[in-house]
Write an enzyme that holds these catalytic residues in place. Sequence first.
Site, PDB file in Angstrom:
ATOM      1  N   ARG A   1      -3.394 -16.593 -12.041  1.00 38.82           N
ATOM      2  CA  ARG A   1      -2.685 -15.866 -10.991  1.00 38.82           C
ATOM      3  C   ARG A   1      -1.361 -16.500 -10.582  1.00 38.82           C
ATOM      4  O   ARG A   1      -0.345 -15.804 -10.459  1.00 38.82           O
ATOM      5  CB  ARG A   1      -3.527 -15.777  -9.703  1.00 38.82           C
ATOM      6  CG  ARG A   1      -4.491 -14.651  -9.665  1.00 38.82           C
ATOM      7  CD  ARG A   1      -5.711 -15.106  -8.923  1.00 38.82           C
ATOM      8  NE  ARG A   1      -6.331 -16.158  -9.698  1.00 38.82           N
ATOM      9  CZ  ARG A   1      -7.180 -15.921 -10.704  1.00 38.82           C
ATOM     10  NH1 ARG A   1      -7.538 -14.705 -10.976  1.00 38.82           N
ATOM     11  NH2 ARG A   1      -7.676 -16.925 -11.402  1.00 38.82           N
ATOM     12  N   THR A   2      -1.361 -17.792 -10.330  1.00 40.39           N
ATOM     13  CA  THR A   2      -0.166 -18.386  -9.728  1.00 40.39           C
ATOM     14  C   THR A   2       1.010 -18.307 -10.695  1.00 40.39           C
ATOM     15  O   THR A   2       2.096 -17.842 -10.341  1.00 40.39           O
ATOM     16  CB  THR A   2      -0.461 -19.843  -9.318  1.00 40.39           C
ATOM     17  OG1 THR A   2      -1.662 -19.862  -8.561  1.00 40.39           O
ATOM     18  CG2 THR A   2       0.683 -20.415  -8.490  1.00 40.39           C
TER      19      THR A   2
ATOM     20  N   LYS B   1       3.708 -36.418 -25.649  1.00 44.53           N
ATOM     21  CA  LYS B   1       4.235 -37.602 -26.357  1.00 44.53           C
ATOM     22  C   LYS B   1       4.516 -38.751 -25.389  1.00 44.53           C
ATOM     23  O   LYS B   1       5.071 -39.766 -25.772  1.00 44.53           O
ATOM     24  CB  LYS B   1       5.551 -37.222 -27.067  1.00 44.53           C
ATOM     25  CG  LYS B   1       5.392 -36.185 -28.144  1.00 44.53           C
ATOM     26  CD  LYS B   1       6.743 -35.900 -28.811  1.00 44.53           C
ATOM     27  CE  LYS B   1       7.135 -34.457 -28.600  1.00 44.53           C
ATOM     28  NZ  LYS B   1       8.522 -34.184 -28.982  1.00 44.53           N
TER      29      LYS B   1
ATOM     30  N   ARG C   1       2.669 -27.104 -10.921  1.00 45.84           N
ATOM     31  CA  ARG C   1       1.239 -27.370 -10.657  1.00 45.84           C
ATOM     32  C   ARG C   1       0.871 -28.650 -11.385  1.00 45.84           C
ATOM     33  O   ARG C   1       1.169 -28.808 -12.583  1.00 45.84           O
ATOM     34  CB  ARG C   1       0.343 -26.226 -11.129  1.00 45.84           C
ATOM     35  CG  ARG C   1      -1.138 -26.596 -11.052  1.00 45.84           C
ATOM     36  CD  ARG C   1      -2.055 -25.438 -11.277  1.00 45.84           C
ATOM     37  NE  ARG C   1      -2.000 -24.510 -10.156  1.00 45.84           N
ATOM     38  CZ  ARG C   1      -2.801 -23.451 -10.036  1.00 45.84           C
ATOM     39  NH1 ARG C   1      -3.704 -23.203 -10.961  1.00 45.84           N
ATOM     40  NH2 ARG C   1      -2.712 -22.646  -8.998  1.00 45.84           N
TER      41      ARG C   1
ATOM     42  N   HIS D   1      -1.910 -26.074  -1.690  1.00 47.69           N
ATOM     43  CA  HIS D   1      -1.463 -24.943  -2.520  1.00 47.69           C
ATOM     44  C   HIS D   1      -0.752 -23.996  -1.540  1.00 47.69           C
ATOM     45  O   HIS D   1      -1.283 -22.960  -1.150  1.00 47.69           O
ATOM     46  CB  HIS D   1      -2.686 -24.289  -3.164  1.00 47.69           C
ATOM     47  CG  HIS D   1      -2.397 -23.288  -4.244  1.00 47.69           C
ATOM     48  ND1 HIS D   1      -1.134 -22.796  -4.504  1.00 47.69           N
ATOM     49  CD2 HIS D   1      -3.232 -22.668  -5.128  1.00 47.69           C
ATOM     50  CE1 HIS D   1      -1.207 -21.925  -5.508  1.00 47.69           C
ATOM     51  NE2 HIS D   1      -2.471 -21.840  -5.903  1.00 47.69           N
TER      52      HIS D   1
HETATM   53  N1   CP Z   1      -5.619 -18.874  -6.847  1.00 53.20           N
HETATM   54  C1   CP Z   1      -5.100 -19.554  -7.893  1.00 53.20           C
HETATM   55  O1   CP Z   1      -4.394 -20.565  -7.703  1.00 53.20           O
HETATM   56  O2   CP Z   1      -5.416 -19.055  -9.109  1.00 53.20           O
HETATM   57  P1   CP Z   1      -4.954 -19.666 -10.520  1.00 53.20           P
HETATM   58  O3   CP Z   1      -5.606 -21.032 -10.635  1.00 53.20           O
HETATM   59  O4   CP Z   1      -5.407 -18.704 -11.548  1.00 53.20           O
HETATM   60  O5   CP Z   1      -3.451 -19.825 -10.464  1.00 53.20           O
END
Ligand code: CP
Length: 310
Positions: free
Chosen positions: A58-59, A87, A108, A136
């Site tokens: 999603r993100t 590497k 991320r 998040h």
């Molecule tokens: N909610 C969320 O962060 O989903 P993903 O891990 O799929 O990005």
Amino acid sequence: MSNSFFQKDIVSVRDFDKQKFETVFQATDKIIGMNQNERREIVRGKTLGYLFFEPSTRTRLSFEAAMASIGGTSLGIADASSSSAKKGESLADTVKIMSLYSDVLVLRHQLDGSSRFAAEISEKPLINAGSGTEEHPTQAILDLYTIRKEKKKIDGLKVGIVGDLKYGRTVYSLLYALSNYNVDVKLISPPSLKIRADSTYEIRKKLQYTETSDLEENLDDLDVIYVTRIQKERFADIEEYVKVRGSYKIGPELVNKIKDDAIIMHPLPRLDEISPEIDSTKQAKYFKQAQYGKDTRAALLALILNENGI
Ligand code: CP
């Protein structure tokens, strides 16, 4: 005067107050109300660079879809094992390189503190898309937007947060975000997965909450039921995970106990904590929530990249 998001990093939701949330929500509503041609002019010619050191559906995809919807383009690393990180290239160098090719970065990473560190290195604004077990922030923005949109308010609501409250980074961002509002929060988790002691002091300063491990007895007065996955990948000892997996399962019999106008949310991905049978109920809002993820991220990108906002 430039808008307060212009060229700014989004590392923690703790940097937000009610007014900042409202700015993003209003920008989101405005973008949703635009036609496609208007929307595609918002960040025309700008590039988003993404760096994902942990898996995401999603993100990452909603950031890409959001950027495309407002006229920008995206490039990036969806899987660090196919980048020069494999590497041995450092995070600092990877971020420096990506900031040469992009106008805004999305990161991320599995380590707490990674986004704060990367934001200091990056010459372009950086958005935290999940840092370890820490935060998040864009998930919290879309979570609040979902509540505001579906319940027509945030103040005055009773919010239950269920599942893995120890390792779930969305939980911490949501709690910091909710602490700007007048809400009653119930934290429902197995005793070993209560929120971490190092965060309770800060959260308690601004937010009323109670803790319990009993889901069934605590559902009937909730307006929002926010369910989370038990985060297997964060457990140091797999035996500890085995003890708590499957602790809570929302199925049809539990949905019969919730308020008619309650909403069920989940940041997703889900495992077995919400039965697919629930998806067609009027209370299930988790797929709508994911849709709002694209809309709120488009608004955030527009505010970061346009001096005058939208
Ligand atoms: N909610 C969320 O962060 O989903 P993903 O891990 O799929 O990005």
